[in-house]
Design a protein around this motif. Structure first.
Motif, PDB file in Angstrom:
ATOM      1  N   GLN A   1      48.505  36.179  31.570  1.00  0.00           N
ATOM      2  CA  GLN A   1      47.692  35.423  32.532  1.00  0.00           C
ATOM      3  C   GLN A   1      46.300  34.822  32.152  1.00  0.00           C
ATOM      4  OE1 GLN A   1      49.490  33.990  34.860  1.00  0.00           O
ATOM      5  NE2 GLN A   1      51.159  35.206  34.658  1.00  0.00           N
ATOM      6  N   PHE A   2      45.676  35.629  31.691  1.00  0.00           N
ATOM      7  CA  PHE A   2      44.263  35.221  31.201  1.00  0.00           C
ATOM      8  C   PHE A   2      44.288  34.559  30.094  1.00  0.00           C
ATOM      9  CE2 PHE A   2      43.547  38.112  34.716  1.00  0.00           C
ATOM     10  CZ  PHE A   2      42.298  37.512  35.415  1.00  0.00           C
TER      11      PHE A   2
ATOM     12  N   GLY B   1      45.435  31.772  29.907  1.00  0.00           N
ATOM     13  CA  GLY B   1      45.217  30.369  30.486  1.00  0.00           C
ATOM     14  C   GLY B   1      46.587  29.611  31.023  1.00  0.00           C
TER      15      GLY B   1
ATOM     16  N   GLY C   1      46.426  27.676  34.115  1.00  0.00           N
ATOM     17  CA  GLY C   1      45.503  26.574  34.264  1.00  0.00           C
ATOM     18  C   GLY C   1      46.046  25.353  33.371  1.00  0.00           C
TER      19      GLY C   1
ATOM     20  N   ILE D   1      43.346  32.495  37.747  1.00  0.00           N
ATOM     21  CA  ILE D   1      43.263  31.505  36.806  1.00  0.00           C
ATOM     22  C   ILE D   1      43.516  30.167  37.250  1.00  0.00           C
ATOM     23  CG2 ILE D   1      44.278  30.563  34.508  1.00  0.00           C
ATOM     24  CD1 ILE D   1      42.300  33.006  34.366  1.00  0.00           C
TER      25      ILE D   1
ATOM     26  N   PHE E   1      40.131  27.569  37.366  1.00  0.00           N
ATOM     27  CA  PHE E   1      40.314  26.718  36.269  1.00  0.00           C
ATOM     28  C   PHE E   1      39.469  25.392  36.279  1.00  0.00           C
ATOM     29  CE2 PHE E   1      42.215  23.316  33.643  1.00  0.00           C
ATOM     30  CZ  PHE E   1      42.143  23.864  32.554  1.00  0.00           C
TER      31      PHE E   1
ATOM     32  N   PHE F   1      39.891  31.162  26.443  1.00  0.00           N
ATOM     33  CA  PHE F   1      41.071  31.485  26.487  1.00  0.00           C
ATOM     34  C   PHE F   1      41.614  31.639  24.764  1.00  0.00           C
ATOM     35  CE2 PHE F   1      41.890  28.346  30.129  1.00  0.00           C
ATOM     36  CZ  PHE F   1      41.796  29.396  31.094  1.00  0.00           C
TER      37      PHE F   1
END
Length: 489
Positions: A296-297, A299, A302, A433, A437, A452
């Motif tokens: 998820q992190f 990106g 987003g 996110i 974003f 990212f």
């Protein structure tokens, strides 16, 4: 995202992978033809496995259609009901809130009622939600409907891959489980396409169709043999396993492994959330939660939610970019499904994470050049290439494999609590996110994508050091290697 053949990844007698010795003896002693038949039945996709998979991933399609609904429906809903931007933003984001609620209870529901019943419960939520959305006259009814669909999604996102992993032979488990992600992609893409031509109310009614397909299909598939064994229904577990493997398949060894492993786990108490943080479960927990956080992190949401605005800010036509993304996403996800049980989980994850790292770096570089007013003709193309590289690479592995591994690494006694936690972490990361974003882009477009890129680069190190290869291993073998304390007890 969990079908019939998925639920028994154990070794069968006559399956020559890890127990080739006994298989060989059986063949050489004059039972060659029977041995070949048993091996074929154990390693091939029977009609029950295929049917169960199709029914389960109908829920994955529901998942994708819910995610894809808000974009094509936006203008119609805002004009038809007079919603403000803030009101529509609430409608869009409340889906994730519902998914987190569903994720919290997903493991417990799947453990107490069974995998099939859990999928049925999720579809009741989704059917009610879609009907409420389609018939809504005011904004708050829209929100209630969207929340209910989200609750169903949160439950589906856990139980589908778990069910599939539990019913599939080890040599097919990865590919079959990844069909979950493929159907999510199809749901998103087809909803975008259909939504371009249909009214938002009609689009919501169409969303009900795959819900009914899965709900009705559940009456024709078998329950997970592992879950049946877990609750003490050993005879029913063997009957279900025989249906999944075919009536001529020798399931004695696989059934024995399930039975023995279940007896071992009966000496352990059912794990609660706090029990997960014991040292004995640390490796499984770090891998399961870590992959979801990095997924998820890196990106993904987003980029997926705001791809059109990214293209526009980079100087590229948004609609062309979105079409290109869809054209890349489904074929690459399909490729990942085909390669899952051939190349293995780790090589695909490493390739995927490296590609997402490169893609984010290229997008970040395009914004740097744009700020410097250099190579103006190239920066839009660079942004497009970067997003497509990211999307294709993510679809190849990082999109589906974390869910596959999550379904493989946790022992049965903690799978409910662990699955709920991992699924909650995934949805919480998704919300963070998607919410942050736009603020990050206002701060620095290039900096956002370089962050990212760094996270995706760290994912390569994480996979290299901590993530095990589970291809060609039974669930019991995977769990024993990651949780040796259980077998010692």
């Amino acid at each position: 995202m969990e079908d019939s053949k998925f639920s028994s990844p154990l070794l069968f007698k006559g399956n020559s992978d890890s127990h080739g010795g006994s298989s060989g003896e059986r063949s050489s002693s004059g039972g060659g033809d029977a041995g070949k038949l048993r091996e074929s039945g154990a390693s091939s996709a029977t009609s029950m496995v295929v049917l169960s998979t199709l029914v389960a991933v109908s829920g994955s399609y529901v998942f994708g259609s819910a995610v894809g609904y808000s974009s094509p429906a936006q203008s119609g809903i805002m004009d038809g009901l007079g919603l403000t931007v803030a009101e529509y933003s609430l409608f869009g984001s409340i889906l994730t809130i519902g998914a987190m609620i569903g994720a919290v209870v997903s493991g417990r529901i799947a453990d107490y009622t069974g995998r099939r019943s859990a999928m049925g419960i999720s579809e009741i939520f989704c059917i009610l939600g879609w009907l409420i959305i389609a018939l809504s006259k005011v904004a708050w009814w829209l929100d209630i409907g969207r929340l209910l669909v989200g609750c169903g999604m949160g439950l589906l996102s856990y139980v589908v891959p778990v069910y599939i992993a539990e019913i599939t032979p080890k040599n097919l488990r990865g590919g079959f489980t990844t069909v979950h992600q493929l159907m999510i992609c199809c749901g998103v893409s087809l909803t975008y396409l259909i939504g371009a031509f249909l009214n938002w109310r009609v689009l919501a009614m169409i969303g009900v169709i795959p819900c009914f397909v899965q709900f009705l299909g559940l009456f024709f598939i078998t329950e997970s043999p592992r879950w049946l064994a877990k609750i003490g229904h050993m005879k029913q577990s063997e009957v279900a396993l025989q249906r999944l493997r075919g009536e001529n398949a020798d399931i004695s060894q696989e059934a024995a492994e399930i039975r023995d492993y279940t007896k071992t786990l009966q000496n352990l108490s059912e794990a609660g959330i706090l029990d997960l943080f014991q040292w004995r479960y640390s490796h499984s927990l770090i891998v399961g939660v870590g992959l979801m956080i990095l997924q998820q992190f890196g990106g993904v949401n987003g980029i997926a939610f705001y791809a059109s605005s990214i293209f526009i800010s980079a100087g590229f036509l948004g609609s062309v970019g979105m079409i290109a993304m869809v054209a890349v996403q489904i074929p690459m996800t399909t490729l990942g499904v085909l390669l899952m049980d051939k190349s293995g989980r780790r090589p695909l994850l490493l390739t995927s994470a490296s590609g997402t790292c490169l893609g984010c770096f290229l997008v970040g570089l395009s914004f740097v050049l744009q700020d410097l007013k250099e190579w103006k003709e190239i920066t839009p193309i660079l942004a497009l290439v970067g997003v497509l590289v990211y999307t294709g690479s993510f679809s190849l592995g990082m999109g589906g494999i974390p869910w596959v591994i999550m379904s493989e690494i946790f022992p049965v006694n903690m799978k409910g609590s662990a699955g709920s936690l991992v699924t909650l972490v995934s949805w919480l990361g998704s919300w963070i996110i998607s919410y942050a974003f736009n603020f990050l882009m206002d701060w620095s477009s290039s900096g956002t994508f370089f962050i990212f890129s760094c996270i995706c680069g760290f994912t390569v190190l994480f996979v290299t050091k901590l993530v095990p290869e589970t291809k060609g291993r039974t669930l019991e073998e995977v769990q024993a290697s990651m949780n040796p304390y259980l077998t010692q007890e």
